[in-house]
Design an enzyme around this catalytic site. Structure first.
Site, PDB file in Angstrom:
ATOM      1  N   ARG A 158     -11.687  -9.611  -3.229  1.00 42.01           N
ATOM      2  CA  ARG A 158     -12.211  -9.837  -4.346  1.00 42.01           C
ATOM      3  C   ARG A 158     -11.643 -11.367  -4.030  1.00 42.01           C
ATOM      4  O   ARG A 158     -13.035 -12.052  -5.296  1.00 42.01           O
ATOM      5  CB  ARG A 158     -12.243  -9.452  -5.668  1.00 42.01           C
ATOM      6  N   LYS A 204       0.691  -1.003   0.209  1.00 44.32           N
ATOM      7  CA  LYS A 204      -0.205  -0.010  -0.188  1.00 44.32           C
ATOM      8  C   LYS A 204       0.756   0.896   0.052  1.00 44.32           C
ATOM      9  O   LYS A 204       2.113   1.401   0.963  1.00 44.32           O
ATOM     10  CB  LYS A 204      -1.145  -0.509   1.321  1.00 44.32           C
TER      11      LYS A 204
END
Length: 500
Positions: free
Chosen positions: A352, A274
Site C-alpha cells: 500500500r 514474514k
C-alpha cells in the site's frame, strides 16, 4: 520452453479429416441419458472413419456429461492416423462449461504434439472462452534441463467459423502468458531494473507509435517517499517507476484510464519479517499486479485499428522489500507524493505504500478519467473470498457493475466489497497524517482498511482498488492455472477496456 498450442477453425466440409490423430467429441446429459452433441460434424466424422460413436460411448455407462469429464478411448481406423477419441463433457453448453471442457482436453494432450479435431464448440459465445482455456491450461514455466526427447505443442482445429473469436482468444491468452512469464521468473533474476527492461522490450516488440515508455529511478523518484522507503532496502539496483502509455494520434479527447500495479519483485516482509517463513517462498509473485498492468497495455496496443477509443497508462511501482541495513523500520514517518505523511507500523504491509505514491502521482499529474490499482495486497481478501474471486472496492456502483460483468465474461471474477467509513478511525496516527495498517482498533477487516487507506491518495477520481491476493496465486497445478502465478487481472482489464 514455450509450447503455445496452435488453434484454428474450419467448416467440417472443408477439413481434411485424415490429418488428425485425435477427435474430441462433446457429450452432455439429456433427460434420460448421456448424448453426443454437434450431430452434423459427428455424422461426417463417423462416415469418414467408419465408426459408431454412440456405440463406443455405451461402453462407459457411468459417463455423466458433466463439464470437464473426459473419457479417453484408444481406437484404430483403417487407413487413418486416428488413434484416440476423447469424449468430453460440456455440461450445460455455456461459456463457463466450455471453459472447463477446454481445460480438461488441453491438459490431457499437453506437450504431446497431437493434432486434435475439436467438435466441442457449436456456439460463437462459447468459442473464445474455450480457446483461451485451451491455451492457458497448456502453460508451463521451468528452468529444468531440456528433456532427452523434444516436446511439441498440441494443435487444435475447431469445427465452425470462429475466426473473430479465436483472434480475441489469442490476444487474451498471449497477455496472460506474458504476465505469467514475468511472475514465474525467480527473483535472483527479477528485480525492478529487470522489470523495466522487460517492459521496454515488450514496447519495442509491438512497434507502435502509440506506445511509449518512461522509467523513473534515482533522483527522479525524490518525491515518491513510499516507493523509496520500500525499495531502498535493496539499493542495487533500487526501485523503479515504469510508465507505459498508449496514446494513439488524435486521442487527446478520449477517456484516459490509468492502471497502477504493485510490483514488489520479492517480499521478505522487511524488518517485520514474514512468519512462518514458508509464506515467503511464493513472494516472487508479489509483482502480479504490475505484470497484469503491463500485459494489459501491451494487449490494447496490439489491437491496432481495432483498439477501443481510450488512452491507457500503466504505472508499475517496482521495488524489492528486503531485510537490510537500509530497510525502513516500524515507527518511520514517510512523505508520499503530494505531501501526505504516513507512520509505518508494519514493514510487511509495503504494497500500500508503493501504491499510494502511484495513485497520488496519477491523480496529480495524469488527470485520469478512471484510476484503477491492482495488487496482491492482503491475506484478508483471500480469507474472505478464497482464490476464485478478487476483492473490488469502489464508491461507483455503476463502474463496479461494469467490472463485475467483465469478470463474469472473461472468467476472472470480482466481488464488490464495502468501504466502511466507520473504520477510518483506525488509520489515525499521533505523529503523521495516517498510519498505514489500521490495526489499533482491531476491526478485523484488513482488506477493507487497506482500501480505505489507498482511497485517500486517489483524490476525487473514479477509482477502483482490486485486491487480487487470492486469485493471483494457485496452490496447485490444476484447471487453467499452473501452480504459482496465474496472471489474474489481464483478461478482466482487457475485457473491461474493450467494452468502453
Amino acid at each position: 520452453m514455450k509450447l503455445l498450442p496452435d488453434i484454428d477453425c474450419s467448416l467440417i466440409s472443408d477439413i481434411d479429416l485424415s490429418k488428425y490423430d485425435s477427435v474430441a467429441v462433446p457429450i452432455f446429459k439429456s433427460d434420460s441419458s448421456v448424448e453426443i452433441g454437434n450431430p452434423k460434424a459427428i455424422k461426417t466424422i463417423e462416415k469418414h472413419f467408419k465408426i459408431n460413436l454412440a456405440n463406443l460411448l455405451s461402453n462407459w455407462p457411468d459417463a455423466t456429461g458433466k463439464a470437464g469429464e473426459l473419457i479417453e478411448v484408444p481406437i484404430s481406423a483403417p487407413g487413418a492416423k486416428l488413434s484416440r477419441i476423447y469424449f468430453v463433457g460440456i455440461g450445460e453448453n455455456n461459456p463457463e462449461d466450455l471453459r472447463k471442457a477446454g481445460t480438461a482436453l488441453s491438459r490431457k494432450v499437453k506437450n504431446s504434439g497431437s493434432s486434435i479435431l475439436n467438435t466441442l464448440v457449436t456456439d460463437k459465445r462459447c468459442a473464445r472462452s474455450h480457446a483461451v482455456a485451451i491455451v492457458l491450461a497448456s502453460y508451463s514455466w521451468s528452468q529444468k534441463s531440456p528433456p532427452s526427447k523434444a516436446l511439441k505443442a498440441a494443435s487444435f482445429t475447431l469445427v465452425g467459423k470462429f475466426e473473430n473469436e479465436l483472434s480475441e482468444a489469442q490476444l487474451f491468452a498471449e497477455g496472460v502468458w506474458l504476465a505469467r512469464d514475468l511472475i514465474h521468473t525467480p527473483s535472483n533474476i527479477k528485480n525492478p531494473l529487470w522489470i523495466a527492461e522487460q517492459a521496454k522490450a515488450q514496447v519495442n516488440k509491438v512497434k507502435s507509435s502509440a506506445l511509449k515508455i518512461e522509467v523513473k529511478s534515482g533522483s527522479g523518484l525524490a518525491k515518491f517517499g513510499g516507493l523509496l522507503a520500500v525499495g531502498n532496502s535493496a539499493p542495487k539496483p533500487g526501485p523503479r517507476l515504469v510508465q507505459v502509455s498508449y496514446e494513439p494520434r488524435g486521442s487527446k479527447d478520449w477517456p484516459h484510464i490509468v492502471l497502477v500495479g504493485k510490483g514488489i519483485t520479492f517480499d521478505t516482509g522487511g524488518v517485520s519479517l514474514k512468519r512462518p517463513y514458508e509464506h515467503m517462498v511464493g513472494m516472487k509473485s508479489d509483482m502480479s499486479g504490475a505484470a497484469a498492468v503491463l500485459a494489459t497495455v501491451i494487449a490494447i496496443a496490439k489491437l491496432g485499428i481495432n483498439a477501443p477509443k481510450v488512452r491507457v497508462t500503466g504505472i508499475l511501482m517496482c521495488a524489492e522489500n528486503a531485510l537490510s541495513s537500509t530497510s525502513q523500520r516500524p515507527s518511520d514517518v514517510i512523505k508520499h507524493y503530494g505531501g501526505t505523511t504516513v507512520e509505518v507500523i508494519d514493514t510487511d504491509a509495503e504494497g500500500r505504500l508503493v501504491l499510494a505514491d502511484g495513485l497520488a502521482y496519477a491523480d496529480a499529474e495524469l488527470k485520469p478519467d478512471y484510476l484503477i490499482d491492482i495488487a496482491t495486497l492482503t491475506g484478508s481478501a483471500t480469507l474472505g473470498l478464497g482464490r476464485q474471486y478478487a476483492a473490488m472496492y469502489t464508491r461507483d456502483v455503476s463502474l463496479a457493475q461494469e467490472l463485475y460483468d467483465a469478470g463474469q465474461s472473461s472468467g476472472e471474477r470480482v466481488w464488490h466489497m464495502p468501504l466502511i467509513d466507520d473504520y477510518k478511525v483506525a488509520l489515525a496516527s499521533e505523529v503523521a497524517d495516517f498510519n498505514h495498517t489500521a490495526e489499533q482498533e482491531d476491526f478485523s477487516g484488513g482488506s477493507i482498511t487497506a482500501a480505505l487507506f489507498l482511497e485517500h491518495f486517489a483524490g476525487d477520481r473514479k477509482w477502483v482498488h482490486l485486491d487480487i491476493a487470492g486469485p493471483a496465486r494457485s496452490e496447485n497445478d490444476s484447471g487453467e492455472n499452473p501452480k504459482g502465478g496465474t496472471g489474474f487481472g489481464v483478461r478482466l482489464l482487457i475485457e473491461w477496456l474493450t467494452s468502453l
